[in-house]
Design an enzyme around this catalytic site. Sequence first.
Site, mmCIF file in Angstrom:
data_model
loop_
_atom_site.group_PDB
_atom_site.id
_atom_site.type_symbol
_atom_site.label_atom_id
_atom_site.label_comp_id
_atom_site.label_asym_id
_atom_site.label_seq_id
_atom_site.Cartn_x
_atom_site.Cartn_y
_atom_site.Cartn_z
ATOM 1 C CB CYS A 40 -1.159 0.013 1.270
ATOM 2 S SG CYS A 40 -1.740 1.140 1.667
ATOM 3 C CG HIS A 41 -0.020 4.517 -2.536
ATOM 4 N ND1 HIS A 41 -1.093 4.014 -3.027
ATOM 5 C CD2 HIS A 41 0.664 5.029 -3.259
ATOM 6 C CE1 HIS A 41 -1.037 3.929 -4.533
ATOM 7 N NE2 HIS A 41 0.194 4.821 -4.518
ATOM 8 C CB THR A 42 0.095 3.757 4.360
ATOM 9 O OG1 THR A 42 -1.058 4.144 3.963
ATOM 10 C CG2 THR A 42 0.467 4.593 5.647
ATOM 11 C CG HIS A 62 -0.890 -1.175 6.379
ATOM 12 N ND1 HIS A 62 0.046 -0.714 5.629
ATOM 13 C CD2 HIS A 62 -1.885 -0.718 6.147
ATOM 14 C CE1 HIS A 62 -0.312 -0.142 4.373
ATOM 15 N NE2 HIS A 62 -1.781 0.307 4.811
ATOM 16 C CD GLU A 63 -3.803 -3.091 1.233
ATOM 17 O OE1 GLU A 63 -3.724 -2.264 1.209
ATOM 18 O OE2 GLU A 63 -3.635 -4.184 0.482
ATOM 19 C CB CYS A 92 -11.235 -2.104 22.041
ATOM 20 S SG CYS A 92 -12.252 -0.511 22.883
ATOM 21 C CB CYS A 95 -12.989 2.735 23.515
ATOM 22 S SG CYS A 95 -13.147 2.869 21.892
ATOM 23 C CB CYS A 98 -15.549 0.385 20.408
ATOM 24 S SG CYS A 98 -14.258 0.127 19.555
ATOM 25 C CB CYS A 106 -10.807 1.424 18.232
ATOM 26 S SG CYS A 106 -10.546 0.682 19.650
ATOM 27 N NE ARG A 110 -6.436 7.723 17.795
ATOM 28 C CZ ARG A 110 -6.987 7.545 16.770
ATOM 29 N NH1 ARG A 110 -7.826 6.555 16.195
ATOM 30 N NH2 ARG A 110 -6.510 8.346 15.497
ATOM 31 C CB CYS A 169 -5.275 -0.984 3.837
ATOM 32 S SG CYS A 169 -4.969 0.665 3.764
ATOM 33 N NE ARG A 362 -3.004 -2.242 -2.122
ATOM 34 C CZ ARG A 362 -3.125 -0.883 -1.976
ATOM 35 N NH1 ARG A 362 -2.684 -0.064 -3.355
ATOM 36 N NH2 ARG A 362 -3.633 -0.299 -1.014
#
Length: 368
Positions: A40-42, A62-63, A92, A95, A98, A106, A110, A169, A362
Amino acid sequence: MKMRAAVLEEFGQPLAVQEVELAEPRAGEALVRLVACGVCHTDLYTASGADPSGYAPTVLGHEGAGVVERVGADVTSLSPGDHVVTLFSPQCGECIHCLDPRTNLCLAIREQQNEGFLPDGTTRIARDGEGIRHFMGCSTFAEYTVMPEIALAKIDPEAPLEHACLFACGLSTGLGAAINTAVVTPGSTCAVFGAGMVGLGAVAGCRLQGAERIVCVDLSLERLELARGQGATDVIRGGEGAVEQILEMTDGFGVDYSFEATGNVAVMRQAVEAARMAWGLCTVVGVAGKGETLDIVPRLLITGRRLAGSSFGGVKGRDQVPLLIERYLAGEIHVEPFISHHLSLDEVNRGFELMEAQDGIRSVIDLG
Ligand SMILES: NC(=O)c1ccc[n+]([C@@H]2O[C@H](COP(=O)([O-])OP(=O)(O)OC[C@H]3O[C@@H](n4cnc5c(N)ncnc54)[C@H](O)[C@@H]3O)[C@@H](O)[C@H]2O)c1
Ligand SMILES: [Zn+2]
Ligand SMILES: [Zn+2]
């Protein structure tokens, strides 16, 4: 245990695929054997050093999608053998956010996640006794990962994991922007700026919501063709005249719902201008560069246009990613056209090159 992983050692340098150590899952965590991971771009954004909050060394990615191998103490909702999609945006379930249907942001972990740590403030990844930080709470450019239970969505094992990973993502972000954030209504008109993974997901989301007209705007003709495949009824080449063309197509009014999925603030402005007076809703999904601001004429808002932003498509990951996967399995969401390249973990840097060359939507790394 030992595993292979792609480590960002230094910003601006290629990732180094190497053996690192992964500790056992602690309380509330699970060990996942990763099978597939999208690029991914991130990941690239952090690897390049452009992200001001980035850190190194870290294992990027992260994907991810994979299979739970072991669980730590107090894990009640996951068992070995479960198929899961990783969530950089956890749920979670307890919270204040959530518990509220209006948001998916959430609050549980964090701070630790932003710093590259698991919820207890430590890392499970190490090399020669030195800790290596987790990326976005995921670190899925690896054979295995340890993640909090609240950041893993259990999905139908029927779903091929090399497709399911895209729901971690970009695809869910686009789908959710239309389904959750904008809540596009049947028979409406929509315009989506940007036909990357996120914009194409938004096009598909508008289609699933029953939009009558979906205009997609991009600079690439190839990507606009893909947009047609996802349900765009009209396509426009991006640039200066795009807003005028959309106004012409809609009796001078503009669309009921516009979406911005480029990350360019000038395009965000266009997306606001393309929204209809009285009730047009513009949803911004693209991530702008550090310090950039959005410049719009306030009168556009006074006359009824509205502006919203959307993170991970407003998707409450543990509840809703499995539902999106079900819609995919039912044939409502077409994932195959997004996957342009299959790579091995050793070819991860090639994934970045392909992304920079805008070659395909992708690349998926096969880890299984
Ligand atoms: N909000 C979130 O949770 C979230 C999650 C993932 C990604 N994002 C962001 O969404 C954005 C899109 O991600 P992506 O993976 O689809 O990126 P991408 O680069 O694949 O797609 C962007 C598209 O925008 C097009 N584009 C560029 N300039 C344009 C213009 N002037 N007019 C029309 N189209 C133009 C490009 O041709 C490209 O097809 C990025 O900013 C990304 O960081 C946000
Ligand atoms: Zn991403
Ligand atoms: Zn929460």
